[in-house]
Scaffold this active site. Structure first.
Site, PDB file in Angstrom:
ATOM      1  N   LYS A   1      -1.780 -16.885  45.880  1.00  6.97           N
ATOM      2  CA  LYS A   1      -2.699 -16.152  45.677  1.00  6.97           C
ATOM      3  C   LYS A   1      -4.083 -16.894  45.508  1.00  6.97           C
ATOM      4  O   LYS A   1      -3.692 -18.449  45.598  1.00  6.97           O
ATOM      5  CB  LYS A   1      -2.725 -15.690  44.040  1.00  6.97           C
TER       6      LYS A   1
ATOM      7  N   LYS B   1      -9.314   1.541  42.143  1.00  5.76           N
ATOM      8  CA  LYS B   1      -8.622   1.633  43.283  1.00  5.76           C
ATOM      9  C   LYS B   1      -7.419   2.258  43.319  1.00  5.76           C
ATOM     10  O   LYS B   1      -6.916   2.948  44.207  1.00  5.76           O
ATOM     11  CB  LYS B   1      -8.358  -0.061  43.743  1.00  5.76           C
TER      12      LYS B   1
END
Length: 366
Positions: free
Chosen positions: A88, A191
């Protein structure tokens, strides 16, 4: 970040979410880029995980977020059966203030410098258009637009996977995978959340929502007047008659304050790192609340972007995301057999898969 404070160093080497293979601190003074790329594991393949763009309070907070999120991606990718490890990245700063094309290009060069050990994608604060820019400097950017050979918005299958996890939870608890007539509370309808609401309504669920952004709530209510909105997450989790709670915003949604207040009997949502600290999963179990592990049910998005590495095919991805239903049931069964919470059962399965991957690598190298 050319200089590291003692706090950053301490976070890197003493975090509870340790065991990372590599952490890269990136700085490009010309564009204002400050970023952290964390590679937790490549036992099963290159480390795939999105890039979060966020105004962190400190460098230490940014590093800790990258460590936690990358570790979660290792487990998520292992459970999704993708043949990928976990990583990440976080870019430090308010994207509305500092995000520029040049900054994204500089970030892309850092990703490229890792030679494919880390594959990036979208996350909070980054979008398909951003990945198109990053991809101009690296081969290792997914989540691109269809026009640029990508999968487009990964929120579509993230929401679909969460819906499959909810169906599995309903099957396990109530003996029927339908959500018809069930009251579902969705915290965060941006989202992913707004796609999830669509699935729930199509399946006949009663939906209650909340979001810190009024425009996100209004978008849902304008299209679906039968949906109910409440003021905040605290009001949502205390909603009378709530069957399922779906945290779909930032992490830490399940904590010492929220778990005792929950009225729902199932928690299944899209947010990453929902458990605020170790032990929360037991608190949920002690209250008789079934928790569908976040990194299992929200894997639809990573399934979607990972497919770009093989030439994107939406139908193939959706078929893989549908299997989240079976994987979730497998975890509940393992939890019952082992007498442990579902989160612990999922961790055991993922850790065994990563250990098997490391052993296979070692055997091949010897």
């Amino acid at each position: 970040m050319t200089e590291m404070t003692d706090g950053v160093l301490h976070t890197l080497f003493h975090s509870e979410q340790g065991g990372h293979e590599q952490v890269v601190l990136c700085q490009d003074r010309a564009t204002g880029l400050k970023a952290v790329i964390a590679i937790h594991s490549t036992a099963l393949g290159p480390a795939l995980g999105g890039t979060r763009f966020h105004a962190y309070a400190s460098d230490e907070e940014a590093v800790l977020d990258a460590l936690n999120l990358s570790r979660g991606m290792s487990y998520k990718n292992a459970m999704a059966g993708l043949g990928l490890g976990g990583g990440k990245a976080v870019i430090i700063g308010d994207p509305d203030q500092i995000k520029t094309e040049d900054l994204l290009l500089a970030y892309g060069r850092f990703v490229e410098s890792l030679g494919g050990r880390y594959v990036t994608a979208c996350d909070v604060g980054t979008y398909v258009a951003d990945m198109d820019v990053v991809a101009r400097e690296t081969r290792w950017a997914t989540g691109r637009s269809p026009e640029n050979g990508g999968a487009g918005d990964s929120s579509v299958l993230t929401a679909f996977g969460v819906f499959q996890g909810m169906r599995a939870s309903a099957q396990h608890l109530w003996g029927d995978p339908t959500l018809r007539g069930r009251k579902v509370g969705v915290a965060g309808v941006g989202k992913v959340g707004h796609y999830l609401v669509e699935h729930l309504l199509e399946d006949g669920a009663e939906v209650v929502i909340t979001d810190v952004r009024e425009e996100s709530v209004r978008r849902i209510l304008d299209k679906h007047p039968q949906v109910t909105a409440v003021a905040d997450t605290d009001a949502l989790i205390r909603t009378e008659g709530l069957d399922i709670y779906a945290p779909c915003a930032l992490g830490g949604a399940l904590n010492d304050a929220t778990v005792p207040a929950l009225t729902a009997t199932i928690v299944c949502g899209a947010a990453n790192n929902q458990l605020a600290h170790p032990g929360i999963e037991k608190d949920l179990a002690d209250r008789g609340i079934l928790y569908a592990p976040d990194y299992v049910v929200n894997a639809g998005g990573v399934i979607q972007v990972a497919d770009e590495l093989h030439g994107f095919d939406f139908d193939r991805c959706k078929a893989k995301a549908t299997k989240i239903f079976d994987t979730t049931l497998e975890i509940f069964a393992r939890a019952k057999t082992d007498g442990i919470p579902p989160a612990a059962a999922a961790d055991r399965i993922a850790e065994q898969r990563m250990a098997d991957g490391r052993a296979a690598k070692a055997a091949k190298a010897s």
